[in-house]
Design an enzyme around this catalytic site. Structure first.
Site, PDB file in Angstrom:
ATOM      1  N   VAL A  79       0.667  -1.159  -0.111  1.00  0.00           N
ATOM      2  CA  VAL A  79       0.057   0.065   0.137  1.00  0.00           C
ATOM      3  C   VAL A  79       0.829   0.985  -0.037  1.00  0.00           C
ATOM      4  O   VAL A  79       0.244   2.375  -0.003  1.00  0.00           O
ATOM      5  CB  VAL A  79      -0.982  -0.022   1.269  1.00  0.00           C
ATOM      6  CG1 VAL A  79      -1.778  -1.108   1.071  1.00  0.00           C
ATOM      7  CG2 VAL A  79      -0.127  -0.194   2.445  1.00  0.00           C
ATOM      8  N   HIS A  80       2.157   1.114  -0.037  1.00  0.00           N
ATOM      9  CA  HIS A  80       3.221   2.140  -0.083  1.00  0.00           C
ATOM     10  C   HIS A  80       3.677   2.140  -1.245  1.00  0.00           C
ATOM     11  O   HIS A  80       4.585   1.487  -1.660  1.00  0.00           O
ATOM     12  CB  HIS A  80       4.052   2.128   1.004  1.00  0.00           C
ATOM     13  CG  HIS A  80       3.534   2.031   2.480  1.00  0.00           C
ATOM     14  ND1 HIS A  80       4.208   1.339   3.556  1.00  0.00           N
ATOM     15  CD2 HIS A  80       2.415   2.518   2.914  1.00  0.00           C
ATOM     16  CE1 HIS A  80       3.561   1.792   4.606  1.00  0.00           C
ATOM     17  NE2 HIS A  80       2.325   2.073   4.287  1.00  0.00           N
ATOM     18  N   LEU A  81       3.513   3.348  -2.035  1.00  0.00           N
ATOM     19  CA  LEU A  81       3.835   3.470  -3.662  1.00  0.00           C
ATOM     20  C   LEU A  81       4.465   4.978  -3.821  1.00  0.00           C
ATOM     21  O   LEU A  81       3.982   5.822  -3.147  1.00  0.00           O
ATOM     22  CB  LEU A  81       2.625   3.490  -4.463  1.00  0.00           C
ATOM     23  CG  LEU A  81       1.603   2.282  -4.307  1.00  0.00           C
ATOM     24  CD1 LEU A  81       0.302   2.645  -4.701  1.00  0.00           C
ATOM     25  CD2 LEU A  81       2.189   0.916  -5.169  1.00  0.00           C
TER      26      LEU A  81
END
Ligand SMILES: Cc1cc2nc3c(=O)[nH]c(=O)nc-3n(C[C@H](O)[C@H](O)[C@H](O)COP(=O)(O)OP(=O)(O)OC[C@H]3O[C@@H](n4cnc5c(N)ncnc54)[C@H](O)[C@@H]3O)c2cc1C
Length: 494
Positions: A420-422
């Protein structure tokens, strides 16, 4: 839908001084800072306005309303990595866990040299972080943590592994407990500030491309939810669509140099752990994280709505399906790694969504396996009766002896890897061989196109990134205002 009056109706032609594309962590802060300085700001947001309370946090209904493509988006690779993006007013901040880490100074310091970021003052960043913490009310839970969080703490304490409660942006009512907090996402904080200062917003408005003349954007071409087209005339644009959509929009607008090629993520693998007592909290996530092996490895708790428990068990459905009946005694946990691998975002002609790819290195794949093994051990130490790792063919782990079987059968290619960390698809700095934007986010080679979101971070920061995204966005917005004021007075600012 009770959207604020600043949310205006779609129109074939709109005008503003600054167009902010996207209303998440980067876009909302940019809009608030600029509007409060007297700039005429219009925010274009592709997703809907959804008031908090309309959908249950971390539910499948929320994924349907507030996530891009219902949360079903994937970066192709070996293995492919499922990723999720918020797509609504407030962006990722409306759907995320709100776990808050100050910008990690050692990582930022390293970015400054590796990417030659000019004017990056660590004291300034730190004082911006103070400001953000007050604006979004970063706080710890009152009283006891939720049972699922307590299990994480208990396992880490038993193993003497470094762990902590991570604060969140939350307002707790007097006498409230761990699950009574009100999320201080962008629709509650920076967007109302922007509106109070005169900013307008149009939702259900996707910016398709930016039209330019002589390296200067003149207007944005947009499509509204009902299929009608429109144009937004602007003097400057801040692209804040997140690390997948921002590079895709820039590429669709003909801007490609060091745009989209450096995607960095925190890949995670999961397991479900079943305890003797009911520990599941469907509408909240654990606040404890284990940092014993940081920055390479971190452990934490995931959303564990019954549908998500079923999803986590589905990698070995034949072996794990019976457990779903006992979902109240189960919670889902993750092991996240800092990845050496990198990915790419490519807008393709004729397709609405970009092609996203990601290549994990051999070290990354190995680390995912050792991370999952250590997380399973932690769960056993916390008192789990059964642990169900999320990869095809996984055994049920009931004892330390089963951990060896687990390690012997794990392969990252069989696991449900997700993130969920882009970050990092338009890195900022003056290093022209690797940076898509300058030290303050203006896209190299353009006169009025700025990026101000997670795309700018040169790598994934090794901690939850929202605070770092916000701190950089505020710094860059202030720099833009300084230049604007100087230009109005006939001066220039470096
Ligand atoms: C499920 C989940 C949990 C997370 N948990 C945490 C956490 O606990 N702590 C933490 O620090 N971080 C967390 N994150 C990450 C954090 O939310 C992001 O790092 C942050 O929101 C990124 O900010 P951004 O401005 O880059 O993009 P976003 O916040 O994603 O906002 C981008 C917005 O732009 C809009 N947009 C995109 N393209 C267009 C277009 N062409 N036209 C118009 N609008 C467009 C999108 O609809 C979206 O609303 C989580 C993320 C998710 C998805």
């Amino acid at each position: 839908v009770n959207s604020p009056s600043a949310v205006i109706a779609p129109s074939p032609r709109l005008e503003c001084e600054v167009l902010v594309v996207g209303s998440g962590a980067g876009g909302a802060t940019t809009a608030a800072l600029l509007a409060e300085a007297g700039v005429d700001v219009l925010i274009a947001e592709e997703g809907p306005w959804v008031d908090q309370g309309e959908v249950v946090p971390f539910s499948l209904a929320q994924m349907d309303r507030q996530y891009r493509s219902g949360g079903v988006t994937v970066a192709l690779g070996l293995p492919s990595i499922a990723y999720t993006e918020g797509r609504c007013a407030g962006g990722g901040t409306e759907v995320n866990s709100g776990l808050y880490f100050r910008p990690p100074i050692d990582v930022v310091e390293q970015w400054r040299t590796s990417h030659r970021i000019d004017g990056l003052d660590l004291d300034e960043l730190s004082s911006i972080a103070d400001e953000v913490e007050s604006a979004i009310n970063v706080s710890t839970v009152p009283g006891a943590p939720t049972p699922a969080s307590e299990m994480m703490r208990r396992g880490a304490a038993a193993l003497h592994w470094k762990h902590a409660e991570i604060p969140r942006w939350m307002i707790y009512p007097p006498g409230g407990d761990a699950i009574t907090g009100k999320r201080q996402s962008m629709t509650r904080t920076y967007l109302p500030r922007a509106f109070a200062a005169g900013a307008r917003m149009v939702v259900g408005c996707r910016v398709d491309h930016l039209a330019s003349r002589e390296n200067r954007v003149t207007h944005a071409v947009v499509t509204y939810d009902d299929g009608r087209l429109g144009a937004i005339i602007c003097k400057h644009v801040f692209v804040c669509g997140g690390a997948i959509q921002s590079p895709a929009l820039l590429q669709r607008s003909g801007l490609r140099r060091h745009i989209g090629g450096n995607l960095a993520v925190h890949p995670t693998v999961k397991l479900s752990a079943r305890f003797a007592d009911e520990i599941n909290v469907p509408d909240d996530v654990p606040v404890h994280q284990v940092k014993e092996f940081a920055p390479d490895l971190s452990f934490g708790g995931s959303a564990s709505h019954p549908g998500l428990v079923a999803l986590a068990l589905s990698d070995n459905w034949a072996g794990f399906r019976d457990a779903v009946e006992q979902w109240r005694r189960i919670s889902v946990y993750y092991a996240a790694i800092t990845s050496e691998g990198r990915g790419r975002v490519q807008a393709l002609p004729g397709l609405r969504d970009p092609l996203v790819t990601y290549r994990l290195t051999a070290r990354d794949r190995h680390l995912l396996g050792s991370g999952l093994g250590r997380l399973a051990l932690l769960m056993l130490e916390a008192g789990a009766e059964e642990v169900y790792p999320s990869y095809r063919g996984a055994p049920i782990v009931r004892s330390r002896a089963d951990l060896a079987t687990m390690q012997g059968t794990f392969a990252a290619t069989k696991a449900s890897v997700m993130t969920v960390h882009l970050c990092s698809t338009v890195p900022l700095g003056e290093h022209r061989d690797r940076c898509g934007a300058d030290s303050f986010g203006r896209v190299h080679g353009t006169r009025n196109v700025h990026v101000n979101d997670a795309s700018l971070l040169p790598s994934a920061p090794g901690v939850n990134p929202q605070a770092t995204v916000m701190a950089f966005a505020i710094r860059n917005a202030r720099h833009f205002l300084d230049r604007r004021a100087a230009a109005a007075n006939g001066r220039t600012v470096a």
